[in-house]
Design an enzyme around this catalytic site. Structure first.
Site, mmCIF file in Angstrom:
data_model
loop_
_atom_site.group_PDB
_atom_site.id
_atom_site.type_symbol
_atom_site.label_atom_id
_atom_site.label_comp_id
_atom_site.label_asym_id
_atom_site.label_seq_id
_atom_site.Cartn_x
_atom_site.Cartn_y
_atom_site.Cartn_z
ATOM 1 N N LYS A 153 -80.325 7.377 -97.839
ATOM 2 C CA LYS A 153 -79.309 8.134 -98.587
ATOM 3 C C LYS A 153 -79.037 9.521 -98.002
ATOM 4 C CE LYS A 153 -79.294 4.924 -101.864
ATOM 5 N NZ LYS A 153 -80.373 4.176 -101.217
ATOM 6 N N GLU A 156 -69.825 28.337 -84.219
ATOM 7 C CA GLU A 156 -71.263 28.248 -83.942
ATOM 8 C C GLU A 156 -71.939 27.282 -84.910
ATOM 9 O OE1 GLU A 156 -72.801 32.494 -82.612
ATOM 10 O OE2 GLU A 156 -71.278 32.654 -84.144
ATOM 11 N N TYR A 180 -85.681 -6.703 -98.153
ATOM 12 C CA TYR A 180 -85.638 -5.342 -98.681
ATOM 13 C C TYR A 180 -87.024 -4.706 -98.685
ATOM 14 C CZ TYR A 180 -84.990 -1.269 -101.608
ATOM 15 O OH TYR A 180 -84.966 0.011 -102.057
ATOM 16 N N THR A 197 -64.996 22.799 -63.006
ATOM 17 C CA THR A 197 -66.120 21.873 -62.860
ATOM 18 C C THR A 197 -67.328 22.780 -62.630
ATOM 19 O OG1 THR A 197 -65.898 21.681 -60.467
ATOM 20 C CG2 THR A 197 -64.667 20.089 -61.774
ATOM 21 N N HIS A 198 -68.461 22.388 -63.151
ATOM 22 C CA HIS A 198 -69.666 23.238 -63.112
ATOM 23 C C HIS A 198 -69.420 24.604 -63.753
ATOM 24 C CE1 HIS A 198 -71.123 20.374 -60.005
ATOM 25 N NE2 HIS A 198 -69.858 20.407 -59.623
ATOM 26 N N SER A 232 -69.896 41.902 -88.289
ATOM 27 C CA SER A 232 -71.325 42.171 -88.244
ATOM 28 C C SER A 232 -71.630 43.267 -89.241
ATOM 29 C CB SER A 232 -71.718 42.623 -86.837
ATOM 30 O OG SER A 232 -72.893 43.407 -86.898
ATOM 31 N N LYS A 284 -67.429 44.028 -84.099
ATOM 32 C CA LYS A 284 -67.666 42.600 -83.890
ATOM 33 C C LYS A 284 -66.691 41.704 -84.628
ATOM 34 C CE LYS A 284 -71.451 41.068 -82.473
ATOM 35 N NZ LYS A 284 -71.725 40.319 -81.271
HETATM 36 N N1 ARG Z 1 -83.083 3.098 -105.345
HETATM 37 C C1 ARG Z 1 -83.285 1.932 -104.571
HETATM 38 C C2 ARG Z 1 -82.719 2.153 -103.150
HETATM 39 O O1 ARG Z 1 -81.944 3.018 -102.982
HETATM 40 C C3 ARG Z 1 -82.587 0.765 -105.180
HETATM 41 C C4 ARG Z 1 -83.204 -0.552 -104.870
HETATM 42 C C5 ARG Z 1 -84.557 -0.644 -105.457
HETATM 43 N N2 ARG Z 1 -85.079 -1.974 -105.360
HETATM 44 C C6 ARG Z 1 -86.359 -2.222 -105.601
HETATM 45 N N3 ARG Z 1 -86.728 -3.435 -105.489
HETATM 46 N N4 ARG Z 1 -87.203 -1.285 -105.935
HETATM 47 O O2 ARG Z 1 -83.058 1.453 -102.209
#
Ligand code: ARG
Length: 462
Positions: free
Chosen positions: A333, A298, A325, A163-164, A285, A291
């Site tokens: 993504k 890491e 949307y 601990t610690h 190294s 080394k």
């Molecule tokens: N490439 C767009 C995305 O990943 C797809 C949807 C685009 N829709 C639009 N109304 N421009 O979100």
């Protein structure tokens, strides 16, 4: 070549706009270099959609058939690297649709009936993440197994518990290792819960309000193996909770992996010398010939930064976003894809390192006998013989002080010397203070006693 194609072809959505998109805007808005990795899931979703359109008579059976065949051919083209993605076509969805029409003619233009890219991309992300979650959970289970195996192989190894980061009480190395089993078990539960919520069909929500056409969402759900369909079209196209959940679960997993990495880096240091890392997972190294560096560990520890960052990025993207949307959502993504990659590669590395680890039982035991970790048990010993615990604690403290001053361990003091601190000491104190008996006495549920650890390993099926 690219320019020619751009000039030759208008955008699929160009009807409304008076001027062509500038090439700088095109480059700024395109996402195909990133989202092309969704192609298999995009095609699977489109095939299910086309089949449903055919069954519902929204397009003819022949058209549906042509579309399905065309999409399968495109999948083969992409698989084999023959397909050319064009940034001018923005994203993976439009690149595939464009090619479909090129290949099968007018019928290709019917694929997007009763569909918007908004529900399409939500679908693709769910299909993609569902598959990746399965792969991640397999790797997680494999890592857990390695911990349990190593625990079993080293069942009698005793090490200092900390601990610690100060030596606290001796524990079984196996007990320490099985702590990781518990942490990773919770990670598994989190990913499984996430997968349940990922597993819902958003397609059929249209741009945001649904569609006027007589689609059959349950049919598409069946074809794609979704047990549920979304119940609100606005939510379905604007929701990215399932990605946030995944990123949160990944962030917590990396809390665990980074703690593991840190412990192994420390334990493999010359100063600790508790373990030896497999050579294949270390680097040398360029300057210092002696080394052996724990770079892989890491990097696992370091990559925790980007995983946390991705969670923060998406939380920030989602915060205050009006329904439904918005193009901001395209920025989900990189956080998702990079986290998936980082989780998978780090889990594989961690598994191999845990598997190849050499435990230096002598060093661990030596350290467990050092540092007066039996002082608590010494006080317990006196308390069991009737001394109030507060006084026992005082006596034990004085003995530790005495030992430090004289460079001795408690168990090295002869009985006569111990008796000067308390008349209650008897010969059995030496056995009582051995690391082994200290560990074995901690039999409370979840404690480090060998019997407990053995029972736990059995429960885990190892
Ligand atoms: N490439 C767009 C995305 O990943 C797809 C949807 C685009 N829709 C639009 N109304 N421009 O979100």
């Amino acid at each position: 070549m690219r320019g020619k194609r751009v000039a030759r072809r208008a955008k699929l959505w160009s009807g409304r706009l008076g001027a062509a998109t500038s090439s700088a805007v095109e480059a700024f808005t395109a996402s195909v270099d990133i989202d092309s990795r969704l192609y298999r899931h995009d095609i699977a979703g489109s095939i299910a959609h086309a089949k449903m359109l055919g069954r519902q008579g929204i397009i003819t059976a022949r058209e549906a058939q042509k579309i399905v065949r065309g999409l399968k051919a495109i999948e083969r083209e992409i698989d084999s690297g023959r397909f050319q993605f064009f940034p001018a076509d923005e994203d993976v969805h439009m690149n595939i649709e464009r090619r479909l029409t090129e290949k099968i003619g007018a019928a290709g233009g019917k694929l997007h009936t009763a569909r918007s890219r908004n529900d399409q991309v939500a679908l693709d992300m769910r299909l993609y993440l569902r598959d990746e979650l399965t792969a991640i959970m397999e790797r997680l289970a494999a890592l857990k197994r390695e911990f349990a195996r190593a625990a079993k192989r080293n069942l009698d190894v005793i090490m200092p518990g900390y601990t610690h980061l100060q030596p606290a009480q001796p524990v079984l190395f196996a007990h320490h290792w099985l702590a990781y089993w518990e942490m990773l078990g919770r990670d598994e539960e989190r990913f499984a819960g996430c997968r349940e919520r990922v597993n819902m069909l958003p397609l059929g929500s249209g741009a945001l309000a649904g569609t006027t056409l007589p689609i059959d969402r349950a049919c598409v759900a069946r074809l794609l193996g979704f047990p549920r369909i979304s119940q609100n079209s606005i939510d379905a196209v604007s929701d990215r909770d399932f990605i946030l959940e995944f990123l949160s679960a990944a962030a917590i997993l990396f809390v665990h992996l980074s703690r593991l990495a840190e412990e192994l880096i420390l334990w493999s240091s010359r100063e600790f010398g508790f373990v030896e890392l497999p050579d294949r997972y270390c680097t040398g190294s360029s300057m210092m010939p002696q080394k052996k560096n724990p770079d892989v560990l890491e990097l696992i520890r370091g990559k925790t930064g980007r995983v946390f960052g991705h969670l923060h990025a998406l939380l920030t993207i989602m915060k205050g976003l009006p329904l439904a949307y918005n193009r901001d959502l395209q920025e989900d993504k990189i956080p998702l894809f990079d986290t998936v990659d980082t989780v998978k590669s780090s889990l594989a590395m961690a598994r191999d390192i845990v598997r190849g680890l050499k435990v230096n039982r002598g060093r661990m035991l030596g350290a467990a006998q050092d540092g007066f970790m039996n002082a608590t048990d010494l006080a317990d010993y006196l308390a069991r013989r009737g001394l109030p615990f507060r006084s026992a604690h005082q006596v034990a403290g004085k003995i530790v002080r005495h030992c430090i001053d004289h460079g001795r361990r408690i168990e090295e003091l002869p009985l006569s010397e111990l008796k000067r601190f308390s008349a209650r000491f008897e010969k059995d104190v030496y056995r009582y203070l051995s690391v082994d008996s200290m560990v074995q006495r901690r039999r409370s549920a979840g404690g480090t006693a060998r019997a407990n650890v053995q029972r736990r390993l059995k429960e885990l099926g190892v």
